[in-house]
Scaffold this motif. Structure first.
Motif, PDB file in Angstrom:
ATOM      1  N   TYR A  90       5.627   1.637  -2.907  1.00 48.78           N
ATOM      2  CA  TYR A  90       4.748   1.225  -1.816  1.00 48.78           C
ATOM      3  C   TYR A  90       3.315   1.067  -2.282  1.00 48.78           C
ATOM      4  O   TYR A  90       2.559   0.300  -1.714  1.00 48.78           O
ATOM      5  CB  TYR A  90       4.829   2.185  -0.627  1.00 48.78           C
ATOM      6  CG  TYR A  90       4.919   3.636  -0.988  1.00 48.78           C
ATOM      7  CD1 TYR A  90       6.158   4.280  -1.062  1.00 48.78           C
ATOM      8  CD2 TYR A  90       3.791   4.379  -1.280  1.00 48.78           C
ATOM      9  CE1 TYR A  90       6.251   5.599  -1.419  1.00 48.78           C
ATOM     10  CE2 TYR A  90       3.883   5.698  -1.617  1.00 48.78           C
ATOM     11  CZ  TYR A  90       5.116   6.311  -1.691  1.00 48.78           C
ATOM     12  OH  TYR A  90       5.203   7.624  -2.041  1.00 48.78           O
ATOM     13  N   THR A  91       2.899   1.783  -3.333  1.00 46.47           N
ATOM     14  CA  THR A  91       1.547   1.567  -3.839  1.00 46.47           C
ATOM     15  C   THR A  91       1.458   0.210  -4.525  1.00 46.47           C
ATOM     16  O   THR A  91       0.411  -0.419  -4.495  1.00 46.47           O
ATOM     17  CB  THR A  91       1.096   2.686  -4.797  1.00 46.47           C
ATOM     18  OG1 THR A  91       1.970   2.746  -5.907  1.00 46.47           O
ATOM     19  CG2 THR A  91       1.053   4.019  -4.087  1.00 46.47           C
ATOM     20  N   LEU A  94       0.387  -2.311  -2.165  1.00 43.71           N
ATOM     21  CA  LEU A  94      -1.003  -2.250  -1.727  1.00 43.71           C
ATOM     22  C   LEU A  94      -1.973  -2.806  -2.755  1.00 43.71           C
ATOM     23  O   LEU A  94      -3.124  -3.051  -2.447  1.00 43.71           O
ATOM     24  CB  LEU A  94      -1.404  -0.799  -1.409  1.00 43.71           C
ATOM     25  CG  LEU A  94      -0.823  -0.223  -0.139  1.00 43.71           C
ATOM     26  CD1 LEU A  94      -1.255   1.223   0.020  1.00 43.71           C
ATOM     27  CD2 LEU A  94      -1.255  -1.027   1.067  1.00 43.71           C
ATOM     28  N   LEU A 143      -7.696  -0.359  -0.084  1.00 42.24           N
ATOM     29  CA  LEU A 143      -6.656   0.446   0.547  1.00 42.24           C
ATOM     30  C   LEU A 143      -5.828   1.186  -0.497  1.00 42.24           C
ATOM     31  O   LEU A 143      -5.457   2.345  -0.307  1.00 42.24           O
ATOM     32  CB  LEU A 143      -5.750  -0.430   1.416  1.00 42.24           C
ATOM     33  CG  LEU A 143      -6.357  -0.920   2.719  1.00 42.24           C
ATOM     34  CD1 LEU A 143      -5.437  -1.936   3.373  1.00 42.24           C
ATOM     35  CD2 LEU A 143      -6.632   0.239   3.651  1.00 42.24           C
ATOM     36  N   TYR A 144      -5.553   0.530  -1.601  1.00 45.98           N
ATOM     37  CA  TYR A 144      -4.811   1.160  -2.692  1.00 45.98           C
ATOM     38  C   TYR A 144      -5.578   2.370  -3.224  1.00 45.98           C
ATOM     39  O   TYR A 144      -5.008   3.457  -3.393  1.00 45.98           O
ATOM     40  CB  TYR A 144      -4.541   0.155  -3.809  1.00 45.98           C
ATOM     41  CG  TYR A 144      -3.887   0.795  -5.009  1.00 45.98           C
ATOM     42  CD1 TYR A 144      -2.551   1.155  -4.972  1.00 45.98           C
ATOM     43  CD2 TYR A 144      -4.608   1.042  -6.165  1.00 45.98           C
ATOM     44  CE1 TYR A 144      -1.947   1.755  -6.062  1.00 45.98           C
ATOM     45  CE2 TYR A 144      -4.003   1.642  -7.252  1.00 45.98           C
ATOM     46  CZ  TYR A 144      -2.681   1.993  -7.200  1.00 45.98           C
ATOM     47  OH  TYR A 144      -2.090   2.594  -8.276  1.00 45.98           O
ATOM     48  N   GLU A 146      -7.855   4.111  -1.676  1.00 49.20           N
ATOM     49  CA  GLU A 146      -7.852   5.132  -0.619  1.00 49.20           C
ATOM     50  C   GLU A 146      -6.521   5.881  -0.605  1.00 49.20           C
ATOM     51  O   GLU A 146      -6.478   7.107  -0.477  1.00 49.20           O
ATOM     52  CB  GLU A 146      -8.116   4.476   0.739  1.00 49.20           C
ATOM     53  CG  GLU A 146      -8.189   5.468   1.880  1.00 49.20           C
ATOM     54  CD  GLU A 146      -8.465   4.797   3.215  1.00 49.20           C
ATOM     55  OE1 GLU A 146      -8.142   5.418   4.238  1.00 49.20           O
ATOM     56  OE2 GLU A 146      -8.989   3.665   3.241  1.00 49.20           O
ATOM     57  N   TRP A 147      -5.423   5.143  -0.744  1.00 48.18           N
ATOM     58  CA  TRP A 147      -4.106   5.771  -0.775  1.00 48.18           C
ATOM     59  C   TRP A 147      -3.988   6.724  -1.968  1.00 48.18           C
ATOM     60  O   TRP A 147      -3.479   7.832  -1.845  1.00 48.18           O
ATOM     61  CB  TRP A 147      -3.004   4.719  -0.814  1.00 48.18           C
ATOM     62  CG  TRP A 147      -1.665   5.296  -1.122  1.00 48.18           C
ATOM     63  CD1 TRP A 147      -0.895   5.045  -2.209  1.00 48.18           C
ATOM     64  CD2 TRP A 147      -0.929   6.248  -0.353  1.00 48.18           C
ATOM     65  NE1 TRP A 147       0.259   5.777  -2.170  1.00 48.18           N
ATOM     66  CE2 TRP A 147       0.269   6.533  -1.033  1.00 48.18           C
ATOM     67  CE3 TRP A 147      -1.172   6.911   0.853  1.00 48.18           C
ATOM     68  CZ2 TRP A 147       1.202   7.434  -0.559  1.00 48.18           C
ATOM     69  CZ3 TRP A 147      -0.226   7.807   1.325  1.00 48.18           C
ATOM     70  CH2 TRP A 147       0.941   8.051   0.619  1.00 48.18           C
ATOM     71  N   THR A 150      -5.823   9.830  -1.234  1.00 52.35           N
ATOM     72  CA  THR A 150      -5.057  10.606  -0.259  1.00 52.35           C
ATOM     73  C   THR A 150      -3.895  11.320  -0.943  1.00 52.35           C
ATOM     74  O   THR A 150      -3.656  12.503  -0.688  1.00 52.35           O
ATOM     75  CB  THR A 150      -4.534   9.691   0.867  1.00 52.35           C
ATOM     76  OG1 THR A 150      -5.656   9.093   1.519  1.00 52.35           O
ATOM     77  CG2 THR A 150      -3.690  10.452   1.877  1.00 52.35           C
ATOM     78  N   ARG A 151      -3.183  10.596  -1.803  1.00 51.57           N
ATOM     79  CA  ARG A 151      -2.067  11.205  -2.545  1.00 51.57           C
ATOM     80  C   ARG A 151      -2.530  12.373  -3.393  1.00 51.57           C
ATOM     81  O   ARG A 151      -1.899  13.410  -3.426  1.00 51.57           O
ATOM     82  CB  ARG A 151      -1.414  10.162  -3.459  1.00 51.57           C
ATOM     83  CG  ARG A 151      -0.251   9.459  -2.835  1.00 51.57           C
ATOM     84  CD  ARG A 151       0.414   8.539  -3.817  1.00 51.57           C
ATOM     85  NE  ARG A 151       1.372   9.283  -4.603  1.00 51.57           N
ATOM     86  CZ  ARG A 151       1.827   8.910  -5.787  1.00 51.57           C
ATOM     87  NH1 ARG A 151       1.400   7.799  -6.339  1.00 51.57           N
ATOM     88  NH2 ARG A 151       2.711   9.619  -6.411  1.00 51.57           N
TER      89      ARG A 151
END
Length: 161
Positions: A90-91, A94, A143-144, A146-147, A150-151
C-alpha cells in the motif's frame, strides 16, 4: 476441505476488482500478500491461482508498472521471484506513480484542442481533470512521507509498551 486463507484472499482480490483494479492483478497481488514471505515464482502463482503463465505475466507487468511488485533473481536458478516491495504494497500505491504525471502531461494538448474547437464543456472538464492530477502528483509523495512517519511512530509506540 476449503482453505480459509485462500478464500479470504480471493474475497479481498474481488473487492479490489470491484473498485476498478484489474481482476487478475488483484488476485496475484493478494496471493503475494498472503504468501509466507511475500514472494512467489511465476509457477507458484500459476499453481496457486489455477491460471495460465500468460495471465501471471500480464498481471506482474501491470503490478510492476505501478511499483507494487518487483522481480528478483532467484539464487541458483534461472527463475525469477516476484515479491512485494520492502515497504508494504500500500505504500507503493502512495508513491508518485507515473500515471499521475503521464495524465497531467497529456492534458494540456486536450485543453488546447478544446479551446480551438470552442468546446466549453470538455474544456472545463479537462481543466478540472488537469488540476486534479497535478494536485495528486504533488500530494502523493507528501502522503507517502506522512504514512512512513506514522508507521515509524506506531512501531516506536509498540516497542515502548
Amino acid at each position: 476441505m476449503a482453505d480459509p486463507l485462500f478464500e479470504f484472499t480471493e474475497r479481498l482480490a474481488a473487492m479490489f476488482a470491484v473498485a476498478g483494479f484489474p481482476r487478475m492483478a488483484s488476485r496475484v497481488l493478494m496471493t503475494l500478500m498472503m504468501s509466507p514471505d511475500a514472494s512467489l515464482t511465476a509457477a507458484e502463482l500459476r499453481d496457486r491461482l489455477g491460471i495460465s503463465a500468460a495471465a501471471v505475466s500480464g498481471a506482474i507487468t501491470y503490478l510492476e508498472r505501478l511499483g507494487m511488485v518487483r522481480r528478483r533473481a532467484q539464487q541458483g536458478s534461472r527463475k525469477e521471484l516476484y515479491e512485494l516491495p520492502e515497504a508494504a504494497w500500500y505504500t507503493a500505491s502512495l508513491r508518485q506513480p507515473p500515471f499521475y504525471s503521464e495524465i497531467a502531461g497529456m492534458l494540456p494538448a486536450g485543453i488546447e484542442a478544446a479551446k480551438k474547437a470552442g468546446a466549453q464543456g470538455p474544456l472545463a472538464r479537462l481543466t478540472e481533470m488537469q488540476e486534479f492530477f497535478e494536485f495528486m502528483r504533488t500530494r502523493m509523495p507528501e502522503l507517502y512521507e506522512e504514512w512512513m512517519r506514522t508507521r515509524r511512530g506506531c512501531a516506536d509506540a509498540s516497542t515502548t509498551e
